[in-house]
Scaffold this active site. Structure first.
Site, PDB file in Angstrom:
ATOM      1  N   ASN A   9       0.998  -1.175   0.114  1.00 46.69           N
ATOM      2  CA  ASN A   9      -0.017   0.067   0.075  1.00 46.69           C
ATOM      3  C   ASN A   9       1.209   1.254  -0.150  1.00 46.69           C
ATOM      4  O   ASN A   9       1.458   1.384   1.120  1.00 46.69           O
ATOM      5  CB  ASN A   9      -0.888  -0.064   1.158  1.00 46.69           C
ATOM      6  N   TRP A  10       0.935   2.015  -1.195  1.00 48.41           N
ATOM      7  CA  TRP A  10       1.882   3.007  -1.133  1.00 48.41           C
ATOM      8  C   TRP A  10       1.275   4.398  -0.689  1.00 48.41           C
ATOM      9  O   TRP A  10       2.262   5.144  -0.491  1.00 48.41           O
ATOM     10  CB  TRP A  10       2.071   3.292  -2.747  1.00 48.41           C
ATOM     11  N   LYS A  11       0.029   4.207  -0.322  1.00 52.72           N
ATOM     12  CA  LYS A  11      -0.672   5.547   0.729  1.00 52.72           C
ATOM     13  C   LYS A  11      -0.101   6.715  -0.448  1.00 52.72           C
ATOM     14  O   LYS A  11      -0.158   6.695  -1.490  1.00 52.72           O
ATOM     15  CB  LYS A  11       0.049   5.654   1.852  1.00 52.72           C
ATOM     16  N   HIS A  93      -9.558   1.654   5.038  1.00 51.35           N
ATOM     17  CA  HIS A  93      -8.004   1.669   5.701  1.00 51.35           C
ATOM     18  C   HIS A  93      -8.446   2.712   6.864  1.00 51.35           C
ATOM     19  O   HIS A  93      -9.207   3.731   6.921  1.00 51.35           O
ATOM     20  CB  HIS A  93      -7.171   2.301   4.517  1.00 51.35           C
ATOM     21  N   GLU A  95      -6.444   4.904   7.845  1.00 54.28           N
ATOM     22  CA  GLU A  95      -6.430   6.399   7.696  1.00 54.28           C
ATOM     23  C   GLU A  95      -7.490   6.994   6.906  1.00 54.28           C
ATOM     24  O   GLU A  95      -7.789   8.238   7.237  1.00 54.28           O
ATOM     25  CB  GLU A  95      -4.920   6.349   6.750  1.00 54.28           C
ATOM     26  N   GLU A 165      -5.365  -4.591  10.187  1.00 50.73           N
ATOM     27  CA  GLU A 165      -4.416  -3.937  10.601  1.00 50.73           C
ATOM     28  C   GLU A 165      -4.461  -2.994  11.893  1.00 50.73           C
ATOM     29  O   GLU A 165      -4.968  -2.040  11.913  1.00 50.73           O
ATOM     30  CB  GLU A 165      -4.385  -2.756   9.487  1.00 50.73           C
ATOM     31  N   GLY A 171       3.087   1.842  10.458  1.00 53.05           N
ATOM     32  CA  GLY A 171       4.032   2.884  10.491  1.00 53.05           C
ATOM     33  C   GLY A 171       4.848   3.306  11.755  1.00 53.05           C
ATOM     34  O   GLY A 171       5.587   4.087  11.965  1.00 53.05           O
ATOM     35  N   SER A 211       3.512  -2.630   9.932  1.00 52.57           N
ATOM     36  CA  SER A 211       5.209  -2.768  10.202  1.00 52.57           C
ATOM     37  C   SER A 211       5.715  -4.241   9.653  1.00 52.57           C
ATOM     38  O   SER A 211       6.490  -4.679  10.151  1.00 52.57           O
ATOM     39  CB  SER A 211       5.532  -2.634  11.588  1.00 52.57           C
ATOM     40  N   GLY A 232       2.925  -1.384   4.030  1.00 51.66           N
ATOM     41  CA  GLY A 232       3.100   0.156   3.830  1.00 51.66           C
ATOM     42  C   GLY A 232       4.573   0.468   3.213  1.00 51.66           C
ATOM     43  O   GLY A 232       4.981   0.157   2.167  1.00 51.66           O
ATOM     44  N   GLY A 233       5.270   0.999   4.534  1.00 53.41           N
ATOM     45  CA  GLY A 233       6.719   1.666   4.092  1.00 53.41           C
ATOM     46  C   GLY A 233       7.730   0.613   3.744  1.00 53.41           C
ATOM     47  O   GLY A 233       8.382   0.991   2.300  1.00 53.41           O
TER      48      GLY A 233
HETATM   49  P1  13P Z   1       3.316   0.102   7.569  1.00 52.60           P
HETATM   50  O1  13P Z   1       3.526  -1.540   6.992  1.00 52.60           O
HETATM   51  O2  13P Z   1       3.818   1.148   6.908  1.00 52.60           O
HETATM   52  O3  13P Z   1       3.200  -0.221   8.872  1.00 52.60           O
HETATM   53  O4  13P Z   1       1.763   0.251   6.928  1.00 52.60           O
HETATM   54  C1  13P Z   1       0.973  -0.714   7.201  1.00 52.60           C
HETATM   55  C2  13P Z   1      -0.643  -0.040   6.360  1.00 52.60           C
HETATM   56  O5  13P Z   1      -1.078   0.740   6.861  1.00 52.60           O
HETATM   57  C3  13P Z   1      -0.796  -0.725   5.164  1.00 52.60           C
HETATM   58  O6  13P Z   1      -2.025  -0.653   4.773  1.00 52.60           O
END
Ligand code: 13P
Length: 246
Positions: A9-11, A93, A95, A165, A171, A211, A232-233
């Protein structure tokens, strides 16, 4: 046997050019076995070029609106996504829920609309640190899952990918232990069984997110109720992404 599904997920990261370069670099080195679905969820503006550039990677949107068209400034509809061949969309999500105030009701409408359009929803759920610390994780996630599946048939329910999640692990570098993640994912499978039946709960794919990195993905994927990861990251760099898929 359930497939494994690993989605980055590149956000709100990268530009269109960077996305195309990334896909070319990854695809030149990637080998995906037939039991694995690997992909990236990219910002809207990159979907079209990303889709054209990719051969084996699934290209997912990060959101959508549930109405087909109308006066909804700034929103993207499902027919728009279908027109460029998108077949996965992340919904709910944390967010989106926290920053953009999306409700369980809106997420349910998106889930219904995507399934109607034959697009796979990647439905996110998960609790805050406060909820986790007060021991109310299962209660919280149950409410999210029940709301998201309202009005969805047994046949459609099987097609949804659920992503658990925990917000406190997103993150933060604080990954839920494989045991914690497994326990909640097992409970989610049980919730699906209670809403539908054993067969739906057995077939549905459940990812863990928060993470996840190349160094810890194996122990997470080794858990019996975890079928993949939403990352994500660690999905933003080519080498790290390849490390997740290997
Ligand atoms: P991280 O892997 O950066 O913790 O993010 C998880 C996430 O929100 C994937 O949708």
């Amino acid at each position: 046997m359930r497939k494994k599904i690993i989605i980055g997920n590149w956000k709100m990261f990268k530009t269109n050019t960077e996305a195309v370069d990334f896909i070319k670099a990854v695809e030149s080195k990637l080998s995906i076995d037939k039991n694995t679905i690997a992909g990236i969820a990219v910002p809207f503006v990159m979907l079209s070029d990303a889709k054209k550039a990719s051969k084996n990677l699934v290209i997912s949107a990060q959101n959508c609106f549930y109405e087909n068209e109308g006066a909804y400034t700034g929103e993207i509809s499902i027919p728009m996504l279908q027109n460029i061949g998108i077949d996965y969309v992340v919904i709910g999500h944390s967010e989106r829920r926290d920053i953009f105030k999306e409700t369980d009701e809106m997420i349910n409408k998106k889930n219904i609309a995507l399934l109607k359009a034959n697009i796979t929803p990647i439905l996110c759920c998960g609790e805050s640190l406060e909820t986790y610390e007060s021991g109310k994780t299962i209660e919280w996630v149950k409410k999210q899952i029940e709301a998201a599946f309202k009005g969805i048939s047994e046949n459609d329910a099987k097609k949804v990918v659920i992503a658990y999640e925990p917000i406190w692990a997103i993150g933060t570098g604080k990954v839920a232990t494989p045991e914690i993640a497994q326990n909640v994912c097992k409970e989610i499978r049980n919730m699906v069984k209670n809403i539908y039946n054993e067969s739906v709960s057995h077939e549905i794919l459940i990812q863990y997110g928060g993470s996840v990195k190349p160094e810890n993905i194996n122990e997470i994927l080794n858990q019996s109720d975890i079928d993949g990861a939403l990352v994500g990251g660690a999905s933003l760099q080519v080498d790290s992404y390849l490390g997740l898929i290997k």
